[in-house]
Scaffold this motif. Sequence first.
Motif, PDB file in Angstrom:
ATOM      1  N   SER A   1       2.972 -18.467 -33.168  1.00  0.00           N
ATOM      2  CA  SER A   1       3.940 -18.498 -32.069  1.00  0.00           C
ATOM      3  C   SER A   1       3.212 -18.253 -30.754  1.00  0.00           C
ATOM      4  O   SER A   1       2.029 -17.898 -30.753  1.00  0.00           O
ATOM      5  N   LYS A   2       3.944 -18.416 -29.651  1.00  0.00           N
ATOM      6  CA  LYS A   2       3.292 -18.318 -28.342  1.00  0.00           C
ATOM      7  C   LYS A   2       3.339 -16.898 -27.777  1.00  0.00           C
ATOM      8  O   LYS A   2       2.854 -16.653 -26.686  1.00  0.00           O
ATOM      9  N   PHE A   3       3.968 -15.985 -28.502  1.00  0.00           N
ATOM     10  CA  PHE A   3       3.984 -14.598 -28.020  1.00  0.00           C
ATOM     11  C   PHE A   3       3.574 -13.666 -29.145  1.00  0.00           C
ATOM     12  O   PHE A   3       3.616 -14.047 -30.324  1.00  0.00           O
ATOM     13  N   SER A   4       3.153 -12.476 -28.773  1.00  0.00           N
ATOM     14  CA  SER A   4       2.843 -11.474 -29.792  1.00  0.00           C
ATOM     15  C   SER A   4       3.212 -10.094 -29.248  1.00  0.00           C
ATOM     16  O   SER A   4       3.595  -9.962 -28.086  1.00  0.00           O
TER      17      SER A   4
ATOM     18  N   GLN B   1      11.043  -9.896 -26.778  1.00  0.00           N
ATOM     19  CA  GLN B   1      10.188 -10.611 -27.750  1.00  0.00           C
ATOM     20  C   GLN B   1       8.833  -9.908 -27.888  1.00  0.00           C
ATOM     21  O   GLN B   1       8.305  -9.767 -28.991  1.00  0.00           O
ATOM     22  N   ARG B   2       8.306  -9.459 -26.742  1.00  0.00           N
ATOM     23  CA  ARG B   2       6.966  -8.871 -26.751  1.00  0.00           C
ATOM     24  C   ARG B   2       6.964  -7.376 -27.081  1.00  0.00           C
ATOM     25  O   ARG B   2       5.920  -6.793 -27.343  1.00  0.00           O
ATOM     26  N   ALA B   3       8.145  -6.766 -27.042  1.00  0.00           N
ATOM     27  CA  ALA B   3       8.220  -5.314 -27.282  1.00  0.00           C
ATOM     28  C   ALA B   3       8.349  -4.980 -28.770  1.00  0.00           C
ATOM     29  O   ALA B   3       8.189  -3.831 -29.166  1.00  0.00           O
ATOM     30  N   ILE B   4       8.663  -5.990 -29.577  1.00  0.00           N
ATOM     31  CA  ILE B   4       8.937  -5.705 -30.995  1.00  0.00           C
ATOM     32  C   ILE B   4       7.703  -5.968 -31.857  1.00  0.00           C
ATOM     33  O   ILE B   4       7.124  -7.058 -31.821  1.00  0.00           O
ATOM     34  N   ASP B   5       7.330  -4.937 -32.611  1.00  0.00           N
ATOM     35  CA  ASP B   5       6.141  -5.016 -33.458  1.00  0.00           C
ATOM     36  C   ASP B   5       6.561  -5.500 -34.859  1.00  0.00           C
ATOM     37  O   ASP B   5       6.975  -4.701 -35.704  1.00  0.00           O
TER      38      ASP B   5
END
Lengths: 514, 286
Positions: free
Chosen positions: A333-336, A298-302
């Motif tokens: 959302s809760k992630f970036s 989730q966090r690796a995708i830009d």
Amino acid sequence: MNRRELLRNTAVLSAIAAMGLRPEQVLAAEDGVLKVAMLTDIQVLDPGYMIGGAETSLDYACLPRLAIPVKDANGVWGWKASDYVEKINQDDPTHISFTLKPGFMWTNNQGEVTTDDVKYSFERMLKSDWATRWPTLDRVDIKDKYSGVIVLKTPFAATFLMGVASESGSIVPKAATEKLKDQKFTTEFPAQCGPYTLVEWTPKQKVVLKANAEFKGTPPAFPEVRFINIEDQNAAALAYEAGEVAIAWILADTAARYAKKMPEGSVLSNQAGPFYTWIGMNTQHPKLKDIRVRKAIQRAIDVKSIIDAAYGGMAPIAHGVVPLGVIGNRKQSKFSYNPDEARALLKEAGVTDLELDFKTLNESYRVTAAQVVQSNLQDVGIKLNIIPLDSGPFWNLGLESKGDDWKNLQMWWMRYRASPDPSDALQWFIKAQVGVWNWERWSDAEFEDLWTKGLAETDQAKREVMYQRMQEIMEDTGAYVWITHDPVTYVHRATLVPDFDSGSEMLVERFKKA
Amino acid sequence: MAPVGPGFFARMARRLRGDPLGALGLVLVLLLVFCGLFAPWITPFDPFKLNVPDKFQAPNLVHLFGTDNLGRDIFSRVIAGSRIALWVGVSTIATALAIGLVLGLVAGYGPRWLDNLLLLLFDSIYSFPTVILGLTVVTLLGASVATLMFVVIVIQTPAYARLTRTATLSIKSSEYIQAIESLGASKLRIILIHLLPNVVGPLLIVASMDIPSVVSLEAGLTYLGMGIPPPAPSWGRILQEGYSVIQVAWWIVVAGGIPLILTTLGFTFLGESLRDNLDPKLRRIL
């Protein structure tokens, strides 16, 4: 084209050129006929068995209804009474009363539109392909020729948006439909009563509508509308540039090009659209079972780069599944994007040399997006194999009824379409959908509970909180990377004021001249 | 056919001087081989490296062929693509040639029933339209380099087998073969020592002229999304990606098309030159 036609056309074009007019200006204004691009040819106009696209537009234009969809100043979808009713009112959570205006006549000598038609039309939807649009409908009670009451078994907040005021709320002529084989129709209405009547259909070419002189409601702005069948969106853009059509649904890339250099006398119309796109992960696959691996992805995708590369920067970033303009749409959302955090999560999970398969429909922009994902994941040490598939094998990937592909499914690019109620977008992720459309294969007790309560809740503020929480639960599974709510962009002549339904289909009877 | 031996290359070089098209073909083929072999060292940029902010740059001094929709240097991708073209073209043709040669020799020299059986098999496969067969197999097995190579081998083998069979049939009734047979030589020895060297020459020429068709088939299937999966810089993929954005970045399709044209011309000119110089009789059938 024969010799005579060639000579005639040459003479006409020469005359146009001599007058200093651009050919597209002449074509667009031809006898006040409005020409619109139609991506898919019609197959079934029956609201119970239709497929969508232009069929939706034609049902709106040629059949009566009790209510119509409208967008408020904040861009949120609601409804209002149609031209066909004196009043329509939600008396209590399970009763909606209505009174038809007298004098609306069916074509083909089928008499007046009455409560009988309404009762027949709505109740037949319960056995149709679109029964999910009327999940709690019990029956329609007839008071008299023009008045009746729609009775629901349990309250359902989206009865108007998904049923009464949608294409699934189209009223068909009872007597004429009952005479048909299986009581269904395909490309010919048994009778019509709308601002327009369908007068001609040439398969794979065009559908012609003419203004209905008998119509008692607001008359349409154009005496004739032609839906021209152009199946490729690039071709539709070329047809627009050539002046063949006055409005066309274009691709994001084309929209980005037009935004830089707009064709003369043209306007772009961006609709929020009914779509939601995400990258899914199979929570039961051995490689993705560890939630830390999924959260790392989730966090690796830009997502911003994906939007720039695949959508020409012309799409909003999504934060959930509920589309823009619909109650419950998430703003954050809760992630970036954070590759360092992703690497740390992978390290914590003790995962190295991870290799994953990424499946997507074989469409140019999706393959482009997949390559961005591939590059992003490579940066955190994950090797991604892109596997483009045709629609047949792709749509079977997660279905247990279609073989064992679901066992090997790891990551994929997905786009669904929703009607303007949050329940519609979220219905595919409940436990009962595991092995059907919940390809991520997870379930959660709180999610199930909120799902049941959300359907019966009529307080929109409470529903908003519920549906946002449901999307938060989805996000917390780590199985989703939200991408976008694919915008639907139309290019049209500046002299035209178009209108659309919540699915971004054209409502030609509501088009105006600027 | 002239034997390949000492002085062969000097003789060929002399002949090519008098055949400018053949020389041009040789240069183009050598260029492709050079790019294919040394691609990782001669590409100015990483052909896979994304740089989205720099997308759709027109050809300039830094990016000779411009950049694509993901900001990748197209010149580097074209060079890297030559490795795929070369690998798919040469390895599949070589494999098809080897299988076709064996089957053709067996069909031509073996018993009549086996000949009929093999002929039926060759003709059955040969009668499939190439692209349709390719699309079907790729749909069933999934797109990958291995599937693509399998398709090409299946398609090409019958052609070589048939050619070998015909050549074998015409040679096997010749007097020197009959003489060897009467001396009691084994069938295997006759096939390997006496038939094979006599049929392989024309086959090599045909094969060299088939390489561009295979490269084009690979590019074609990849263009249709049925070939080598992304992000491999196959020329077909460059063409496909360029087609969808042709109104924004025309240079991508040009960059994807030029190497295909040059490869086709190169192998065709060289093949024709080899044919004319080494086996003029073939001119009648090729």
